[in-house]
Design a protein around this motif. Structure first.
Motif, PDB file in Angstrom:
ATOM      1  N   THR A  74       0.838  -1.204   0.000  1.00 34.17           N
ATOM      2  CA  THR A  74       0.000   0.000   0.000  1.00 34.17           C
ATOM      3  C   THR A  74       0.871   1.252   0.000  1.00 34.17           C
ATOM      4  O   THR A  74       0.641   2.187  -0.779  1.00 34.17           O
ATOM      5  CB  THR A  74      -0.943   0.000   1.225  1.00 34.17           C
ATOM      6  N   GLY A  75       1.887   1.266   0.837  1.00 36.17           N
ATOM      7  CA  GLY A  75       2.787   2.419   0.892  1.00 36.17           C
ATOM      8  C   GLY A  75       3.487   2.662  -0.433  1.00 36.17           C
ATOM      9  O   GLY A  75       3.563   3.800  -0.910  1.00 36.17           O
ATOM     10  N   ALA A  76       3.982   1.607  -1.040  1.00 35.34           N
ATOM     11  CA  ALA A  76       4.703   1.755  -2.309  1.00 35.34           C
ATOM     12  C   ALA A  76       3.776   2.208  -3.431  1.00 35.34           C
ATOM     13  O   ALA A  76       4.171   3.008  -4.281  1.00 35.34           O
ATOM     14  CB  ALA A  76       5.387   0.443  -2.686  1.00 35.34           C
ATOM     15  N   LEU A  77       2.536   1.732  -3.439  1.00 34.76           N
ATOM     16  CA  LEU A  77       1.618   2.087  -4.520  1.00 34.76           C
ATOM     17  C   LEU A  77       0.956   3.450  -4.319  1.00 34.76           C
ATOM     18  O   LEU A  77       0.489   4.053  -5.289  1.00 34.76           O
ATOM     19  CB  LEU A  77       0.567   0.995  -4.707  1.00 34.76           C
ATOM     20  N   THR A 104       6.249   1.975  -8.130  1.00 41.60           N
ATOM     21  CA  THR A 104       5.135   1.168  -8.624  1.00 41.60           C
ATOM     22  C   THR A 104       5.564  -0.270  -8.863  1.00 41.60           C
ATOM     23  O   THR A 104       4.841  -1.212  -8.499  1.00 41.60           O
ATOM     24  CB  THR A 104       4.558   1.790  -9.913  1.00 41.60           C
ATOM     25  N   SER A 105       6.743  -0.461  -9.432  1.00 39.70           N
ATOM     26  CA  SER A 105       7.247  -1.822  -9.652  1.00 39.70           C
ATOM     27  C   SER A 105       7.446  -2.554  -8.332  1.00 39.70           C
ATOM     28  O   SER A 105       7.069  -3.724  -8.194  1.00 39.70           O
ATOM     29  CB  SER A 105       8.567  -1.784 -10.430  1.00 39.70           C
ATOM     30  N   VAL A 106       8.006  -1.865  -7.351  1.00 37.12           N
ATOM     31  CA  VAL A 106       8.182  -2.469  -6.018  1.00 37.12           C
ATOM     32  C   VAL A 106       6.813  -2.784  -5.422  1.00 37.12           C
ATOM     33  O   VAL A 106       6.595  -3.863  -4.857  1.00 37.12           O
ATOM     34  CB  VAL A 106       8.991  -1.535  -5.092  1.00 37.12           C
ATOM     35  N   GLY A 107       5.875  -1.852  -5.554  1.00 36.75           N
ATOM     36  CA  GLY A 107       4.529  -2.069  -5.024  1.00 36.75           C
ATOM     37  C   GLY A 107       3.836  -3.260  -5.659  1.00 36.75           C
ATOM     38  O   GLY A 107       3.168  -4.040  -4.976  1.00 36.75           O
ATOM     39  N   LEU A 108       3.992  -3.416  -6.976  1.00 45.25           N
ATOM     40  CA  LEU A 108       3.379  -4.569  -7.651  1.00 45.25           C
ATOM     41  C   LEU A 108       4.003  -5.881  -7.182  1.00 45.25           C
ATOM     42  O   LEU A 108       3.294  -6.876  -6.993  1.00 45.25           O
ATOM     43  CB  LEU A 108       3.505  -4.421  -9.165  1.00 45.25           C
ATOM     44  N   PHE A 109       5.317  -5.877  -6.992  1.00 41.73           N
ATOM     45  CA  PHE A 109       5.968  -7.084  -6.475  1.00 41.73           C
ATOM     46  C   PHE A 109       5.465  -7.388  -5.067  1.00 41.73           C
ATOM     47  O   PHE A 109       5.136  -8.540  -4.747  1.00 41.73           O
ATOM     48  CB  PHE A 109       7.491  -6.935  -6.484  1.00 41.73           C
ATOM     49  N   LEU A 110       5.379  -6.367  -4.207  1.00 42.27           N
ATOM     50  CA  LEU A 110       4.875  -6.579  -2.852  1.00 42.27           C
ATOM     51  C   LEU A 110       3.415  -7.029  -2.862  1.00 42.27           C
ATOM     52  O   LEU A 110       3.006  -7.849  -2.036  1.00 42.27           O
ATOM     53  CB  LEU A 110       5.038  -5.310  -2.017  1.00 42.27           C
ATOM     54  N   LEU A 111       2.631  -6.519  -3.807  1.00 43.78           N
ATOM     55  CA  LEU A 111       1.249  -6.975  -3.945  1.00 43.78           C
ATOM     56  C   LEU A 111       1.208  -8.449  -4.317  1.00 43.78           C
ATOM     57  O   LEU A 111       0.406  -9.219  -3.779  1.00 43.78           O
ATOM     58  CB  LEU A 111       0.513  -6.129  -4.986  1.00 43.78           C
ATOM     59  N   LEU A 112       2.077  -8.858  -5.222  1.00 43.42           N
ATOM     60  CA  LEU A 112       2.170 -10.271  -5.603  1.00 43.42           C
ATOM     61  C   LEU A 112       2.477 -11.140  -4.382  1.00 43.42           C
ATOM     62  O   LEU A 112       1.822 -12.160  -4.147  1.00 43.42           O
ATOM     63  CB  LEU A 112       3.252 -10.462  -6.668  1.00 43.42           C
ATOM     64  N   VAL A 113       3.441 -10.721  -3.585  1.00 44.39           N
ATOM     65  CA  VAL A 113       3.821 -11.500  -2.401  1.00 44.39           C
ATOM     66  C   VAL A 113       2.695 -11.473  -1.365  1.00 44.39           C
ATOM     67  O   VAL A 113       2.407 -12.494  -0.721  1.00 44.39           O
ATOM     68  CB  VAL A 113       5.155 -10.980  -1.817  1.00 44.39           C
ATOM     69  N   VAL A 140       0.501 -18.629  -8.304  1.00 41.42           N
ATOM     70  CA  VAL A 140       1.663 -17.738  -8.411  1.00 41.42           C
ATOM     71  C   VAL A 140       2.262 -17.804  -9.817  1.00 41.42           C
ATOM     72  O   VAL A 140       2.634 -16.772 -10.394  1.00 41.42           O
ATOM     73  CB  VAL A 140       2.712 -18.042  -7.330  1.00 41.42           C
ATOM     74  N   VAL A 141       2.335 -18.984 -10.383  1.00 42.17           N
ATOM     75  CA  VAL A 141       2.818 -19.105 -11.766  1.00 42.17           C
ATOM     76  C   VAL A 141       1.895 -18.310 -12.697  1.00 42.17           C
ATOM     77  O   VAL A 141       2.361 -17.608 -13.600  1.00 42.17           O
ATOM     78  CB  VAL A 141       2.931 -20.586 -12.196  1.00 42.17           C
ATOM     79  N   TRP A 142       0.596 -18.403 -12.468  1.00 44.92           N
ATOM     80  CA  TRP A 142      -0.359 -17.631 -13.268  1.00 44.92           C
ATOM     81  C   TRP A 142      -0.109 -16.128 -13.119  1.00 44.92           C
ATOM     82  O   TRP A 142      -0.074 -15.394 -14.098  1.00 44.92           O
ATOM     83  CB  TRP A 142      -1.785 -17.994 -12.863  1.00 44.92           C
ATOM     84  N   TYR A 143       0.046 -15.660 -11.864  1.00 41.96           N
ATOM     85  CA  TYR A 143       0.351 -14.247 -11.626  1.00 41.96           C
ATOM     86  C   TYR A 143       1.620 -13.847 -12.378  1.00 41.96           C
ATOM     87  O   TYR A 143       1.666 -12.803 -13.023  1.00 41.96           O
ATOM     88  CB  TYR A 143       0.598 -13.965 -10.142  1.00 41.96           C
ATOM     89  N   LEU A 144       2.649 -14.661 -12.247  1.00 42.67           N
ATOM     90  CA  LEU A 144       3.923 -14.342 -12.889  1.00 42.67           C
ATOM     91  C   LEU A 144       3.786 -14.277 -14.405  1.00 42.67           C
ATOM     92  O   LEU A 144       4.374 -13.407 -15.054  1.00 42.67           O
ATOM     93  CB  LEU A 144       5.000 -15.342 -12.483  1.00 42.67           C
ATOM     94  N   MET A 145       3.005 -15.188 -14.968  1.00 37.78           N
ATOM     95  CA  MET A 145       2.783 -15.154 -16.417  1.00 37.78           C
ATOM     96  C   MET A 145       2.030 -13.885 -16.819  1.00 37.78           C
ATOM     97  O   MET A 145       2.399 -13.214 -17.782  1.00 37.78           O
ATOM     98  CB  MET A 145       2.008 -16.392 -16.874  1.00 37.78           C
ATOM     99  N   CYS A 146       0.963 -13.554 -16.084  1.00 37.97           N
ATOM    100  CA  CYS A 146       0.139 -12.385 -16.423  1.00 37.97           C
ATOM    101  C   CYS A 146       0.864 -11.070 -16.169  1.00 37.97           C
ATOM    102  O   CYS A 146       0.756 -10.137 -16.966  1.00 37.97           O
ATOM    103  CB  CYS A 146      -1.152 -12.404 -15.605  1.00 37.97           C
ATOM    104  N   TRP A 147       1.590 -10.976 -15.053  1.00 34.95           N
ATOM    105  CA  TRP A 147       2.167  -9.702 -14.639  1.00 34.95           C
ATOM    106  C   TRP A 147       3.555  -9.453 -15.215  1.00 34.95           C
ATOM    107  O   TRP A 147       3.954  -8.308 -15.362  1.00 34.95           O
ATOM    108  CB  TRP A 147       2.254  -9.627 -13.132  1.00 34.95           C
ATOM    109  N   TYR A 148       4.291 -10.528 -15.477  1.00 30.11           N
ATOM    110  CA  TYR A 148       5.674 -10.352 -15.927  1.00 30.11           C
ATOM    111  C   TYR A 148       5.962 -11.082 -17.244  1.00 30.11           C
ATOM    112  O   TYR A 148       6.528 -10.500 -18.158  1.00 30.11           O
ATOM    113  CB  TYR A 148       6.665 -10.806 -14.845  1.00 30.11           C
ATOM    114  N   GLY A 149       5.600 -12.342 -17.330  1.00 23.98           N
ATOM    115  CA  GLY A 149       5.930 -13.144 -18.504  1.00 23.98           C
ATOM    116  C   GLY A 149       5.353 -12.600 -19.794  1.00 23.98           C
ATOM    117  O   GLY A 149       6.080 -12.329 -20.761  1.00 23.98           O
ATOM    118  N   LEU A 150       4.036 -12.433 -19.835  1.00 22.16           N
ATOM    119  CA  LEU A 150       3.385 -11.926 -21.042  1.00 22.16           C
ATOM    120  C   LEU A 150       3.839 -10.507 -21.390  1.00 22.16           C
ATOM    121  O   LEU A 150       4.170 -10.239 -22.548  1.00 22.16           O
ATOM    122  CB  LEU A 150       1.864 -12.001 -20.901  1.00 22.16           C
TER     123      LEU A 150
END
Length: 161
Positions: A74-77, A104-113, A140-150
């Motif tokens: 929340t703080g990062a975003l 924003t990138s840090v916030g998205l990673f923290l949101l993923l975790v 998590v694999v799905w998140y990684l594919m949607c948020w980073y892989g694709l």
């Protein structure tokens, strides 16, 4: 055509580019902020539920870690909004856009975790164990594919050289 125009594909000054990128970044952050704020709000209510007292020490630890991660996300975003407010009018928008983008990138990673930890906790409580690990790994694999892989694949495939 200048080297800068060839690189960006646009005929814009550094300030115009910063203005455009800031607008795009804020739109992206709005989506992520809404999600993280709803998740964080939900997490804050869990400790006040009767079932919380029945959780194992492990589940309580997972909960505390999840709340800390949610607060951090929340703080990062929300950080880019504060950053913009504090530097507005100081002629540092290109630099502010870079810092806000990193936040924003840090916030998205923290949101993923955070979402991963929340999923672990919910599935542990809802299923009494079982295939929690495999379900969480699959999500998590799905998140990684949607948020980073694709996005990275698309950037690689469609970036002009």
């Amino acid at each position: 055509m200048t080297d800068q125009e060839r690189r960006t594909g646009r005929d814009e000054t550094e300030e115009e580019r910063a203005d455009r990128m800031w607008g795009e970044l804020i739109q992206e952050v709005r989506v992520a902020q809404t999600g993280v704020q709803i998740l964080f709000g939900f997490l804050l209510t869990v400790v006040f539920q009767q079932k919380y007292a029945e959780l194992s020490d492990t589940d309580k630890t997972i909960y505390v870690i999840t709340v800390i991660l949610g607060a951090s996300a929340t703080g990062a975003l929300i950080g880019p909004v504060s950053l913009h407010r504090l530097v507005a009018g100081r002629k540092v928008k290109p630099q502010a856009v870079r810092v806000a983008s990193r936040l924003t990138s840090v916030g998205l990673f923290l949101l993923l975790v955070t979402m991963t930890a929340a999923l672990v906790l919910i599935l542990r409580v809802a299923t009494d164990g079982g295939p929690v690990t495999w379900v969480v790994v699959a999500v998590v694999v799905w998140y990684l594919m949607c948020w980073y892989g694709l996005p990275l694949w698309s950037r690689h495939r469609h970036t002009t050289r």
